[in-house]
Design a protein around this motif. Structure first.
Motif, PDB file in Angstrom:
ATOM      1  N   GLU A 195      31.029  28.291 -10.297  1.00 38.36           N
ATOM      2  CA  GLU A 195      32.075  27.327 -10.591  1.00 38.36           C
ATOM      3  C   GLU A 195      32.073  27.062 -12.091  1.00 38.36           C
ATOM      4  OE1 GLU A 195      30.762  24.178  -8.080  1.00 38.36           O
ATOM      5  OE2 GLU A 195      29.243  23.496  -9.476  1.00 38.36           O
ATOM      6  N   TYR A 211      31.492  38.910  -9.934  1.00 42.00           N
ATOM      7  CA  TYR A 211      30.721  37.751  -9.468  1.00 42.00           C
ATOM      8  C   TYR A 211      29.413  38.129  -8.785  1.00 42.00           C
ATOM      9  CZ  TYR A 211      32.277  38.258  -4.580  1.00 42.00           C
ATOM     10  OH  TYR A 211      32.497  38.704  -3.309  1.00 42.00           O
ATOM     11  N   ALA A 269      35.745  30.385 -16.417  1.00 41.23           N
ATOM     12  CA  ALA A 269      36.875  30.707 -15.535  1.00 41.23           C
ATOM     13  C   ALA A 269      36.351  31.520 -14.354  1.00 41.23           C
ATOM     14  CB  ALA A 269      37.947  31.487 -16.282  1.00 41.23           C
ATOM     15  N   GLY A 291      37.746  34.099 -11.134  1.00 39.47           N
ATOM     16  CA  GLY A 291      38.861  34.858 -10.580  1.00 39.47           C
ATOM     17  C   GLY A 291      39.342  34.296  -9.256  1.00 39.47           C
ATOM     18  N   ASP A 292      40.621  34.535  -8.955  1.00 39.61           N
ATOM     19  CA  ASP A 292      41.211  33.930  -7.756  1.00 39.61           C
ATOM     20  C   ASP A 292      40.747  34.562  -6.442  1.00 39.61           C
ATOM     21  OD1 ASP A 292      42.603  36.315  -8.003  1.00 39.61           O
ATOM     22  OD2 ASP A 292      44.579  35.386  -8.115  1.00 39.61           O
ATOM     23  N   LYS A 293      40.026  35.675  -6.501  1.00 40.59           N
ATOM     24  CA  LYS A 293      39.510  36.286  -5.274  1.00 40.59           C
ATOM     25  C   LYS A 293      37.991  36.159  -5.144  1.00 40.59           C
ATOM     26  CE  LYS A 293      43.291  39.370  -4.398  1.00 40.59           C
ATOM     27  NZ  LYS A 293      43.733  40.729  -4.100  1.00 40.59           N
ATOM     28  N   PRO A 315      40.328  39.358 -10.775  1.00 39.80           N
ATOM     29  CA  PRO A 315      40.333  38.576  -9.534  1.00 39.80           C
ATOM     30  C   PRO A 315      38.964  38.375  -8.896  1.00 39.80           C
ATOM     31  CG  PRO A 315      41.428  40.698  -9.226  1.00 39.80           C
ATOM     32  CD  PRO A 315      41.132  40.565 -10.681  1.00 39.80           C
ATOM     33  N   GLU A 316      38.037  39.308  -9.073  1.00 36.75           N
ATOM     34  CA  GLU A 316      36.699  39.185  -8.485  1.00 36.75           C
ATOM     35  C   GLU A 316      35.629  39.031  -9.557  1.00 36.75           C
ATOM     36  OE1 GLU A 316      36.108  42.357  -5.688  1.00 36.75           O
ATOM     37  OE2 GLU A 316      37.646  41.573  -4.349  1.00 36.75           O
TER      38      GLU A 316
END
Length: 133
Positions: free
Chosen positions: A68, A90, A48, A50-52, A4-5
């Motif tokens: 991105e 990230y 890709a 992560g969603d967080k 996610p991160e």
């Protein structure tokens, strides 16, 4: 798989450093919970996110985020850099300057982050000028 991160990087270049050699010799185990595949620094393209990962969390310009899909980044990995794809937190990524090729970028992260940590965070060579307020 991307956490996610994390961002998932398609690896185009990876550096080789002393920790990689020591890990290969069995003298430096990977961090708990991380890949036992060698490789602590990479350069490549984000495939890709992560969603967080906060949108615009690290910016290369005021109007765009470089975290991105399609962005060229170099990163300090927790292992797995010698793979085709490598998931990296990230906050351990930096944009690759336009005039830098992937091979050069693949050798920057470990040295840069080590020097920064030792000079500015550990020894604080500039004293109060770098204190966070």
């Amino acid at each position: 798989k991307v956490g996610p991160e994390e961002v998932l990087i398609k690896v185009e270049a990876a550096g080789i450093n002393r920790p990689d050699v020591l890990q290969r010799m069995g003298l430096y185990p990977p961090p708990p919970g991380h890949s036992d595949i060698l490789g602590l620094e990479v350069a490549g393209t984000i495939v890709a996110v992560g969603d967080k990962v906060p949108p615009g969390s690290i910016q290369s310009s005021p109007s765009s985020s470089y975290l991105e899909i399609g962005a060229r980044v170099l990163a300090l990995a927790n292992g797995g850099g010698y793979s085709e794809y490598c998931a990296v937190p990230y906050g351990q990524c930096l944009p690759i300057p336009e005039n830098m090729n992937m091979i050069t970028a693949g050798c920057v992260a470990e040295t840069y982050f080590t020097v920064w940590h030792n000079l500015f965070q550990q020894s604080n060579i500039f004293g109060e000028h770098l204190q966070r307020g």
